[in-house]
Design a protein around this motif. Structure first.
Motif, mmCIF file in Angstrom:
data_model
loop_
_atom_site.group_PDB
_atom_site.id
_atom_site.type_symbol
_atom_site.label_atom_id
_atom_site.label_comp_id
_atom_site.label_asym_id
_atom_site.label_seq_id
_atom_site.Cartn_x
_atom_site.Cartn_y
_atom_site.Cartn_z
ATOM 1 N N ALA A 1 0.833 -1.209 0.000
ATOM 2 C CA ALA A 1 0.000 0.000 0.000
ATOM 3 C C ALA A 1 0.865 1.255 0.000
ATOM 4 O O ALA A 1 0.596 2.208 -0.736
ATOM 5 C CB ALA A 1 -0.953 -0.004 1.194
ATOM 6 N N GLU B 1 -5.631 11.022 -2.220
ATOM 7 C CA GLU B 1 -5.535 9.705 -2.845
ATOM 8 C C GLU B 1 -4.297 8.961 -2.343
ATOM 9 O O GLU B 1 -4.338 7.757 -2.091
ATOM 10 C CB GLU B 1 -5.515 9.828 -4.369
ATOM 11 C CG GLU B 1 -5.692 8.504 -5.067
ATOM 12 C CD GLU B 1 -5.797 8.637 -6.575
ATOM 13 O OE1 GLU B 1 -5.809 7.586 -7.227
ATOM 14 O OE2 GLU B 1 -5.856 9.775 -7.097
ATOM 15 N N ALA C 1 -4.985 7.865 1.165
ATOM 16 C CA ALA C 1 -5.928 6.742 1.221
ATOM 17 C C ALA C 1 -5.181 5.416 1.333
ATOM 18 O O ALA C 1 -5.612 4.520 2.068
ATOM 19 C CB ALA C 1 -6.835 6.748 -0.015
ATOM 20 N N TYR C 2 -4.061 5.285 0.635
ATOM 21 C CA TYR C 2 -3.267 4.056 0.730
ATOM 22 C C TYR C 2 -2.649 3.903 2.119
ATOM 23 O O TYR C 2 -2.534 2.801 2.640
ATOM 24 C CB TYR C 2 -2.155 4.047 -0.325
ATOM 25 C CG TYR C 2 -2.657 3.829 -1.719
ATOM 26 C CD1 TYR C 2 -3.072 2.559 -2.139
ATOM 27 C CD2 TYR C 2 -2.728 4.872 -2.630
ATOM 28 C CE1 TYR C 2 -3.524 2.347 -3.424
ATOM 29 C CE2 TYR C 2 -3.180 4.670 -3.922
ATOM 30 C CZ TYR C 2 -3.582 3.405 -4.309
ATOM 31 O OH TYR C 2 -4.041 3.205 -5.580
ATOM 32 N N ASP D 1 -5.685 3.469 4.790
ATOM 33 C CA ASP D 1 -6.682 2.454 4.443
ATOM 34 C C ASP D 1 -8.083 3.051 4.259
ATOM 35 O O ASP D 1 -9.078 2.520 4.759
ATOM 36 C CB ASP D 1 -6.733 1.339 5.501
ATOM 37 C CG ASP D 1 -5.404 0.619 5.640
ATOM 38 O OD1 ASP D 1 -4.777 0.352 4.589
ATOM 39 O OD2 ASP D 1 -4.991 0.325 6.774
ATOM 40 N N ILE D 2 -8.143 4.147 3.521
ATOM 41 C CA ILE D 2 -9.418 4.812 3.225
ATOM 42 C C ILE D 2 -9.912 4.292 1.883
ATOM 43 O O ILE D 2 -9.156 4.244 0.910
ATOM 44 C CB ILE D 2 -9.238 6.346 3.146
ATOM 45 C CG1 ILE D 2 -8.659 6.889 4.450
ATOM 46 C CG2 ILE D 2 -10.558 7.028 2.811
ATOM 47 C CD1 ILE D 2 -8.166 8.326 4.343
ATOM 48 N N GLU D 3 -11.157 3.915 1.818
ATOM 49 C CA GLU D 3 -11.725 3.457 0.556
ATOM 50 C C GLU D 3 -11.827 4.639 -0.400
ATOM 51 O O GLU D 3 -12.294 5.722 -0.027
ATOM 52 C CB GLU D 3 -13.098 2.834 0.793
ATOM 53 C CG GLU D 3 -13.027 1.578 1.654
ATOM 54 C CD GLU D 3 -14.397 1.064 2.057
ATOM 55 O OE1 GLU D 3 -15.420 1.601 1.577
ATOM 56 O OE2 GLU D 3 -14.428 0.129 2.869
ATOM 57 N N ILE D 4 -11.383 4.424 -1.629
ATOM 58 C CA ILE D 4 -11.300 5.494 -2.628
ATOM 59 C C ILE D 4 -12.652 6.192 -2.830
ATOM 60 O O ILE D 4 -12.701 7.410 -2.983
ATOM 61 C CB ILE D 4 -10.763 4.949 -3.976
ATOM 62 C CG1 ILE D 4 -9.339 4.414 -3.810
ATOM 63 C CG2 ILE D 4 -10.817 5.990 -5.075
ATOM 64 C CD1 ILE D 4 -8.300 5.436 -3.466
ATOM 65 N N HIS D 5 -13.750 5.459 -2.792
ATOM 66 C CA HIS D 5 -15.060 6.084 -3.023
ATOM 67 C C HIS D 5 -15.430 7.078 -1.915
ATOM 68 O O HIS D 5 -16.303 7.912 -2.105
ATOM 69 C CB HIS D 5 -16.160 5.015 -3.185
ATOM 70 C CG HIS D 5 -16.566 4.355 -1.899
ATOM 71 N ND1 HIS D 5 -15.892 3.256 -1.404
ATOM 72 C CD2 HIS D 5 -17.552 4.653 -1.022
ATOM 73 C CE1 HIS D 5 -16.453 2.896 -0.260
ATOM 74 N NE2 HIS D 5 -17.455 3.726 -0.004
ATOM 75 N N ARG D 6 -14.727 7.034 -0.779
ATOM 76 C CA ARG D 6 -14.984 7.974 0.315
ATOM 77 C C ARG D 6 -14.265 9.309 0.147
ATOM 78 O O ARG D 6 -14.542 10.262 0.871
ATOM 79 C CB ARG D 6 -14.547 7.363 1.656
ATOM 80 C CG ARG D 6 -15.435 6.269 2.175
ATOM 81 C CD ARG D 6 -15.095 5.910 3.614
ATOM 82 N NE ARG D 6 -15.088 7.077 4.484
ATOM 83 C CZ ARG D 6 -14.323 7.181 5.573
ATOM 84 N NH1 ARG D 6 -13.515 6.215 5.919
ATOM 85 N NH2 ARG D 6 -14.371 8.272 6.331
ATOM 86 N N LYS E 1 -7.009 5.875 13.533
ATOM 87 C CA LYS E 1 -6.489 5.839 12.166
ATOM 88 C C LYS E 1 -5.095 6.422 12.160
ATOM 89 O O LYS E 1 -4.296 6.206 11.368
ATOM 90 C CB LYS E 1 -7.383 6.607 11.187
ATOM 91 C CG LYS E 1 -8.662 5.871 10.876
ATOM 92 C CD LYS E 1 -8.391 4.724 9.982
ATOM 93 C CE LYS E 1 -9.658 4.036 9.534
ATOM 94 N NZ LYS E 1 -9.424 2.941 8.689
#
Length: 189
Positions: free
Chosen positions: A75, A147, A150-151, A154-159, A189
């Motif tokens: 990630a 973006e 997010a990696y 661990d954030i979901e891209i759609h969020r 987090k």
């Protein structure tokens, strides 16, 4: 886990270290292995409209380059590829030999391809990116790239679109970017 040699803004205490590698270390997605130096000389220059450090893909020219080696998970490697614009060809990620703790290892590095007439080749070559060169560095944006984060978080891209709006709302209330992100993601987090 993958070794990555960093030589510029990702080194300890520099801007992209603080924005991306330090949080990756806090999340156990990266570990610093130590200071290192390239086996072969390369041209390291600082230039462009944002005063970016560029390691140029001209092995044998310039000097041995001093930097740091980090071991990163998949990630974090994807985050670094995104930061370095590998998909657009801005940099490419290649393995080179570096000396770490008196041992030669193969480590990935982000390197810039150049044509023979590239103006970057005419810039002053340095062996180590320092705080003096970093004074002129300009980031691509005012805030860290969500973006990339997010990696790391661990954030979901759609969020991301909703998260970005929520962060901007908190920034308008006087929060720092980091405090807004932690508030929205929760302390764990």
């Amino acid at each position: 886990m993958t070794d990555v040699f960093v030589y510029g803004t990702l080194k300890t205490s520099f801007v992209n270290y603080n924005l991306y590698l330090k949080p990756a270390m806090d999340k156990h997605k990266a570990t610093k292995r130590g200071d290192a130096v390239t086996v072969s000389p390369f041209p390291l220059v600082v230039g462009g409209d944002r005063c970016v450090p560029f390691l140029l893909d001209v092995p044998g020219e310039g000097e041995q380059i001093y930097g740091e080696v980090y071991t990163v998970d998949d990630a974090c490697l994807q985050a670094l590829d995104l930061l370095e614009n590998v998909s657009t060809g801005y940099y490419k990620r290649v393995k080179i030999p570096v000396i770490l703790n008196n041992e030669t290892i193969a480590s990935y590095v982000y390197i810039r391809s150049v044509e023979p007439n590239d103006p970057l080749l005419n810039l002053k070559k340095i062996s180590c990116y320092t705080s003096e060169e970093a004074k002129e560095y300009k980031s691509r944006s005012e805030y860290p790239n969500l973006e990339i984060l997010a990696y790391i978080y661990d954030i979901e891209i759609h969020r991301l679109p909703e998260l970005e709006m929520d962060i901007h709302a908190l920034l308008q209330q006087g929060h720092t970017f980091q405090k807004a992100l932690i508030t929205l993601l929760g302390e764990d987090k």
